[in-house]
Design a protein around this motif. Structure first.
Motif, short mmCIF file in Angstrom:
data_model
loop_
_atom_site.label_atom_id
_atom_site.label_comp_id
_atom_site.label_asym_id
_atom_site.label_seq_id
_atom_site.Cartn_x
_atom_site.Cartn_y
_atom_site.Cartn_z
N LYS A 86 -0.95 -0.90 5.40
CA LYS A 86 0.42 -1.29 5.71
C LYS A 86 1.41 -0.39 4.98
O LYS A 86 1.10 0.14 3.91
CB LYS A 86 0.65 -2.75 5.29
N PRO A 87 2.62 -0.25 5.52
CA PRO A 87 3.63 0.59 4.85
C PRO A 87 4.18 -0.10 3.61
O PRO A 87 4.32 -1.33 3.55
CB PRO A 87 4.71 0.75 5.92
N LEU A 88 4.49 0.72 2.61
CA LEU A 88 5.10 0.22 1.38
C LEU A 88 6.61 0.51 1.41
O LEU A 88 7.05 1.55 1.88
CB LEU A 88 4.47 0.92 0.17
N LYS A 89 7.37 -0.44 0.90
CA LYS A 89 8.82 -0.29 0.88
C LYS A 89 9.34 0.22 -0.46
O LYS A 89 10.48 0.66 -0.57
CB LYS A 89 9.49 -1.63 1.20
N ARG A 94 3.24 5.79 0.09
CA ARG A 94 3.74 5.32 1.39
C ARG A 94 2.95 4.15 1.95
O ARG A 94 3.48 3.35 2.71
CB ARG A 94 3.72 6.47 2.40
N TRP A 95 1.65 4.05 1.61
CA TRP A 95 0.77 3.08 2.27
C TRP A 95 -0.05 2.30 1.26
O TRP A 95 -0.32 2.77 0.15
CB TRP A 95 -0.19 3.81 3.23
N TRP A 96 -0.44 1.09 1.70
CA TRP A 96 -1.33 0.24 0.89
C TRP A 96 -2.48 -0.22 1.76
O TRP A 96 -2.27 -0.75 2.87
CB TRP A 96 -0.56 -0.98 0.37
N CYS A 97 -3.70 0.02 1.31
CA CYS A 97 -4.90 -0.32 2.09
C CYS A 97 -5.33 -1.75 1.78
O CYS A 97 -5.59 -2.10 0.62
CB CYS A 97 -6.04 0.65 1.77
N ALA A 98 -5.39 -2.58 2.82
CA ALA A 98 -5.79 -3.97 2.63
C ALA A 98 -7.28 -4.11 2.37
O ALA A 98 -7.73 -5.15 1.89
CB ALA A 98 -5.41 -4.78 3.88
#
Length: 309
Positions: A86-89, A94-98
């Motif tokens: 998912k994108p990080l704010k 930039r991204w976070w892996c679930a």
């Protein structure tokens, strides 16, 4: 049994980065490809209900499905090879892996050929924004715990839930749209063979003294025009007629005047467009507010007389 589908239309609110998403316009069309479970099971004439995980957006009936092919790019987290990120704010990443719960900047990419699909459903669209919640929709699906973007459901259950929610959804309109799209005819929801005079009187009560193509007109000059072949069915279908001036009625029956069901604008054939009386109507918006069922019948007329449009 009526086949119905709940389909997710996320737009710009997508929460994952595994692909580039789809170009959807909920009131007009919905896109998907062969990577989506159930991708080949939707068909013309099926009821389609669009939602965004939180609420219902609206319902319609699939008019047609365009099929194509393309090479699709998908993305994955290089560390675990999974696409559930998912994108990080905030932060530098930039991204976070679930899956492995790591932050990262650049996903890996891969490509594969896919079959593409786009349903078109604008003619029978009924805006029902927020009439059902996400929880209600999940409960209505055949498999309530499904996480798929396309989920089959029973139309009878959906219709009952909408009525309980106070939504103005006449079941006959949806059934009529399915029949027209599939080339059949349904049982009339108003009296059959009641006579043209009674049919015209009902239209006058509903639509007033106005020609659906040209605007206010004395009732003496108006005729009740069927939007389908009355001779073939002998039935006066609900929302299957409009009031028209006698000359416009004749030209409509001959296909010289048609209504674009997507824009609800008049299309006058080139054969008569040089006549000022009729040429001035070309491209004009209908002065009458159409019911979704009107749009379905007019769409069938359009497809017959404007097959290449």
């Amino acid at each position: 049994m009526v086949t119905a589908w709940f389909v997710l239309a996320m737009g710009a609110d997508r929460t994952h980065g595994g692909n580039d998403g789809y170009d959807d316009d909920p009131a007009r069309h919905y896109s998907w490809d062969s990577t989506v479970p159930q991708h080949a099971n939707l068909a013309e004439g099926d009821v389609i209900a669009l939602w965004d995980k939180k609420k219902l957006l609206g319902i319609s009936v699939i008019e047609r499905i365009d099929r194509g092919s393309e090479v699709k790019t998908t993305y994955f987290h290089p560390a675990c090879n999974k696409a559930s990120f998912k994108p990080l704010k905030t932060g530098d990443q930039r991204w976070w892996c679930a899956k492995c719960r790591e932050r990262f900047n650049e996903p890996g990419t891969r490509t594969k050929p896919v079959t593409t699909y786009r349903s078109h459903h604008s003619r029978a669209w009924q805006d029902l924004h927020g009439r059902l919640t996400g929880a209600q929709i999940r409960a209505l699906c055949d498999q309530p715990r499904s996480q798929h973007a396309m989920r089959p459901a029973r139309w009878e259950k959906i219709h009952a839930a909408l009525l309980d929610a106070g939504a103005p959804v006449p079941t006959g309109a949806t059934e009529g749209a399915r029949a027209v799209i599939r080339g059949g005819h349904r049982t009339a929801t108003v009296e059959t063979r009641v006579g043209q005079a009674a049919f015209r009187e009902r239209l006058l009560q509903e639509q007033g003294e106005a020609c659906a193509f040209s605007g206010p007109t004395p009732s003496a000059a108006l005729e009740a025009a069927h939007l389908y072949s009355y001779a073939k069915t002998g039935e006066h279908h609900e929302f299957g007629g409009l009031l028209l001036r006698r000359d416009l009625h004749r030209l409509f029956d001959l296909g010289h005047i048609a209504v674009n069901p997507d824009t609800t604008t008049l299309d006058v054939s080139e054969a008569i467009r040089n006549h000022p009386l009729y040429g001035q109507l070309h491209g004009q918006q209908l002065p009458l507010q159409l019911h979704p069922q009107h749009r379905v019948w007019l769409g069938a007329h359009w497809d017959k007389h404007r097959p290449d449009a």
